[in-house]
Write an enzyme that holds these catalytic residues in place. Structure first.
Site, PDB file in Angstrom:
ATOM      1  N   ASP A 168      -7.227  -3.253  -1.432  1.00  0.00           N
ATOM      2  CA  ASP A 168      -8.013  -4.158  -0.595  1.00  0.00           C
ATOM      3  C   ASP A 168      -9.428  -4.198  -1.143  1.00  0.00           C
ATOM      4  OD1 ASP A 168      -5.831  -4.580   1.002  1.00  0.00           O
ATOM      5  OD2 ASP A 168      -6.472  -3.188   2.583  1.00  0.00           O
ATOM      6  N   HIS A 220       0.833  -1.207   0.000  1.00  0.00           N
ATOM      7  CA  HIS A 220       0.000   0.000   0.000  1.00  0.00           C
ATOM      8  C   HIS A 220       0.871   1.263   0.000  1.00  0.00           C
ATOM      9  CE1 HIS A 220      -3.939  -1.906   0.488  1.00  0.00           C
ATOM     10  NE2 HIS A 220      -3.349  -2.768   1.300  1.00  0.00           N
ATOM     11  N   HIS A 226      -6.639  -8.829  -0.485  1.00  0.00           N
ATOM     12  CA  HIS A 226      -5.616  -7.848  -0.843  1.00  0.00           C
ATOM     13  C   HIS A 226      -4.918  -8.295  -2.127  1.00  0.00           C
ATOM     14  CE1 HIS A 226      -1.747  -5.550   0.073  1.00  0.00           C
ATOM     15  NE2 HIS A 226      -1.274  -6.547  -0.655  1.00  0.00           N
ATOM     16  N   ASP A 241     -11.442 -10.441   6.287  1.00  0.00           N
ATOM     17  CA  ASP A 241     -12.509  -9.500   5.936  1.00  0.00           C
ATOM     18  C   ASP A 241     -12.226  -8.725   4.659  1.00  0.00           C
ATOM     19  OD1 ASP A 241     -10.472  -7.919   6.843  1.00  0.00           O
ATOM     20  OD2 ASP A 241     -11.690  -6.759   8.257  1.00  0.00           O
ATOM     21  N   HIS A 242     -11.162  -9.085   3.958  1.00  0.00           N
ATOM     22  CA  HIS A 242     -10.904  -8.467   2.652  1.00  0.00           C
ATOM     23  C   HIS A 242      -9.908  -9.330   1.888  1.00  0.00           C
ATOM     24  CE1 HIS A 242      -7.447  -6.927   4.959  1.00  0.00           C
ATOM     25  NE2 HIS A 242      -6.835  -6.719   3.798  1.00  0.00           N
ATOM     26  N   TYR A 290      -5.395 -16.147   5.528  1.00  0.00           N
ATOM     27  CA  TYR A 290      -4.103 -15.499   5.781  1.00  0.00           C
ATOM     28  C   TYR A 290      -4.324 -14.517   6.934  1.00  0.00           C
ATOM     29  CZ  TYR A 290       0.293 -12.980   5.056  1.00  0.00           C
ATOM     30  OH  TYR A 290       1.533 -12.428   5.231  1.00  0.00           O
ATOM     31  N   HIS A 333      -6.649 -11.198   7.117  1.00  0.00           N
ATOM     32  CA  HIS A 333      -7.305 -11.018   5.815  1.00  0.00           C
ATOM     33  C   HIS A 333      -8.607 -11.805   5.662  1.00  0.00           C
ATOM     34  CE1 HIS A 333      -3.451  -9.167   5.043  1.00  0.00           C
ATOM     35  NE2 HIS A 333      -3.901  -8.695   3.902  1.00  0.00           N
TER      36      HIS A 333
HETATM   37 ZN   LIG Z   1      -3.951  -4.671   1.747  1.00  0.00          ZN
END
Ligand SMILES: [Zn+2]
Length: 245
Positions: A193, A186, A229, A226-227, A221, A224
């Site tokens: 995301d 990022h 990446h 909830d999203h 992972y 992660h």
């Molecule tokens: Zn991310």
């Protein structure tokens, strides 16, 4: 509307030129696309900034597990990416970028050179000038633009349903504030995301493997669930154990 008319005129100029000359199209540049207008048909073996501009737009079509280089040299990988792009949009799939291919790209890009379904604002909820990350502001913004073209390809492959980006570029300050890794992509502007929506997080992670993302982290992972990446990276890091990745 004026932009659309310009695009149509530019398209007609390109088409007319290619009809007269046969193989090599030269553009009438009087009515340029708001972002970028190609002036010649491009094919394998050619090179230049116009090739690089094409590579950016087809960077989401490198094939499974691959990443397309943005080097301005129209090699076999670029030809294959153009072919996949053409197939994706029902164009004659010859791997040669001519008027039909450019017209489809014009239809897919906004005047600020982002693809129509994503925006700089969506890829930067941190600040307004892309400063304070691990690369220069201009590099971070460019990286985000390439990521958007990859997402546009992925969005189309998933039936043109929306893909929502919840976090993109982060300065070091923004990254610290959300507890991001100190080496997070990022900070480079190329990470996104993705939230669950029309597609599950696993569906997004699985599909992303086809669109030029060397880094995919999703459900299973750490951090992660909830999203999903996705990002660029110099080597492959894919991990979404709950999704079979
Ligand atoms: Zn991310």
């Amino acid at each position: 509307m004026i932009r659309r008319i310009g695009k149509i005129l530019a398209a007609l100029a390109l088409t007319a030129a290619s009809t007269v000359i046969g193989v090599t199209a030269t553009a009438g540049a009087a009515h340029a696309d708001g972002c970028y207008t190609w002036g010649r048909t491009l094919s394998e073996g050619m090179s230049g900034e116009d090739v690089r501009q094409l590579q950016i737009r087809v960077s989401g079509y490198p094939g499974y597990g691959a990443v397309l280089g943005l080097d301005g040299a129209y090699g076999p990988a670029t030809k294959a990416a153009v072919t996949r792009f053409q197939q994706a949009y029902g164009l004659a799939a010859d791997g040669i970028a001519g008027p039909n291919t450019f017209n489809k790209i014009y239809a897919l890009q906004d005047d600020d050179c982002t693809p129509i379904n994503f925006s700089y604002a969506e890829l930067n909820r941190c600040n307004s000038d892309w400063s304070g990350g691990a690369v220069s502001a201009s590099t971070a913004k460019f990286n985000a633009r390439v990521t958007m073209w990859k997402l546009q390809a992925m969005r189309h492959a998933l039936g043109d349903q929306s893909i929502v980006v919840t976090s993109g570029f982060r300065s070091y300050a923004c990254n610290s504030a959300v507890g991001g890794s100190s080496t997070s992509r990022h900070l480079y502007g190329d990470a996104a995301d993705l939230a669950a929506g029309p597609h599950s997080l696993c569906r997004l992670a699985q599909q992303a493997r086809n669109h030029g993302f060397n880094e995919i982290l999703g459900p299973g992972y750490p951090g992660h669930d909830d999203h999903t990446h996705v990002a660029d990276k110099s080597y492959r890091t894919w991990s979404a154990p709950s999704c079979g990745i």
